[in-house]
Write a protein that holds these residues in place. Structure first.
Motif, PDB file in Angstrom:
ATOM      1  N   LEU A  32      10.461  13.153  65.643  1.00 45.80           N
ATOM      2  CA  LEU A  32      11.615  12.578  66.427  1.00 45.80           C
ATOM      3  C   LEU A  32      12.132  11.485  65.864  1.00 45.80           C
ATOM      4  N   LYS A  33      11.842  11.237  64.933  1.00 45.94           N
ATOM      5  CA  LYS A  33      12.533  10.043  63.523  1.00 45.94           C
ATOM      6  C   LYS A  33      13.674  11.347  62.669  1.00 45.94           C
ATOM      7  N   ALA A  34      12.775  12.291  62.730  1.00 47.50           N
ATOM      8  CA  ALA A  34      13.801  13.590  61.380  1.00 47.50           C
ATOM      9  C   ALA A  34      14.929  13.833  61.879  1.00 47.50           C
ATOM     10  N   ALA A  35      14.368  14.155  63.430  1.00 49.05           N
ATOM     11  CA  ALA A  35      15.707  14.363  63.998  1.00 49.05           C
ATOM     12  C   ALA A  35      17.192  13.780  64.010  1.00 49.05           C
ATOM     13  N   ALA A  67      14.566  20.873  66.630  1.00 46.52           N
ATOM     14  CA  ALA A  67      15.327  19.882  66.587  1.00 46.52           C
ATOM     15  C   ALA A  67      16.682  19.895  66.664  1.00 46.52           C
ATOM     16  N   TRP A  68      16.630  19.489  67.699  1.00 46.19           N
ATOM     17  CA  TRP A  68      17.918  18.528  67.780  1.00 46.19           C
ATOM     18  C   TRP A  68      18.807  17.342  68.139  1.00 46.19           C
ATOM     19  N   ALA A  69      20.248  16.887  67.751  1.00 42.57           N
ATOM     20  CA  ALA A  69      20.528  15.773  67.931  1.00 42.57           C
ATOM     21  C   ALA A  69      21.889  15.301  68.369  1.00 42.57           C
ATOM     22  N   LYS A  88      20.963  10.081  69.187  1.00 44.46           N
ATOM     23  CA  LYS A  88      19.732  10.548  69.265  1.00 44.46           C
ATOM     24  C   LYS A  88      18.808  11.773  69.427  1.00 44.46           C
ATOM     25  N   GLY A  89      17.528  12.283  69.302  1.00 49.63           N
ATOM     26  CA  GLY A  89      17.158  13.333  68.715  1.00 49.63           C
ATOM     27  C   GLY A  89      16.112  13.690  69.668  1.00 49.63           C
ATOM     28  N   ASN A  90      16.007  14.844  70.192  1.00 49.72           N
ATOM     29  CA  ASN A  90      14.765  15.491  71.096  1.00 49.72           C
ATOM     30  C   ASN A  90      14.198  16.680  70.182  1.00 49.72           C
TER      31      ASN A  90
END
Length: 102
Positions: A32-35, A67-69, A88-90
């Motif tokens: 999530l941090k990377a996304a 991943a997407w943001a 925000k990311g998921n």
């Protein structure tokens, strides 16, 4: 909340190169941090999904995520230092791969 000793480190792999390290109690937390570092779209529905690979440091495991943001307006009760728009990311886990070359 996890103590620092419970945190694990995960290296972001891009073309065999490990450029960044993210920490978290679980692989998903690091993903999530990377996304959030991806190029954000205007909304979650418009976000391009990209594959990210995180190798758990000290192991041969590579966790693979989609991943997407996206950009969203910050909540009304945000602190003064927070900008008006936030990224925000998921992520969605795709699997785990085991490396032989490390």
């Amino acid at each position: 909340m996890a103590r620092d000793s419970d945190k694990r480190n995960f290296a972001l792999r891009e073309d065999g190169d490990e450029s960044s390290v993210f920490s978290g109690g679980t692989p998903r937390q690091a993903a999530l941090k990377a996304a959030r570092r991806l190029d954000p779209a205007d909304s979650e529905d418009d976000a391009d999904r990209q594959e990210i690979r995180l190798r758990e440091k000290g192991t041969h495991k590579v966790h693979i995520y989609e991943a997407w943001a996206w950009v969203e307006e910050a909540p009304d009760d945000k602190p003064d230092w927070m900008p008006g728009d936030i990224t925000k990311g998921n992520v969605s886990k795709q699997g785990v791969e085991h490396l032989d070359d490390i």
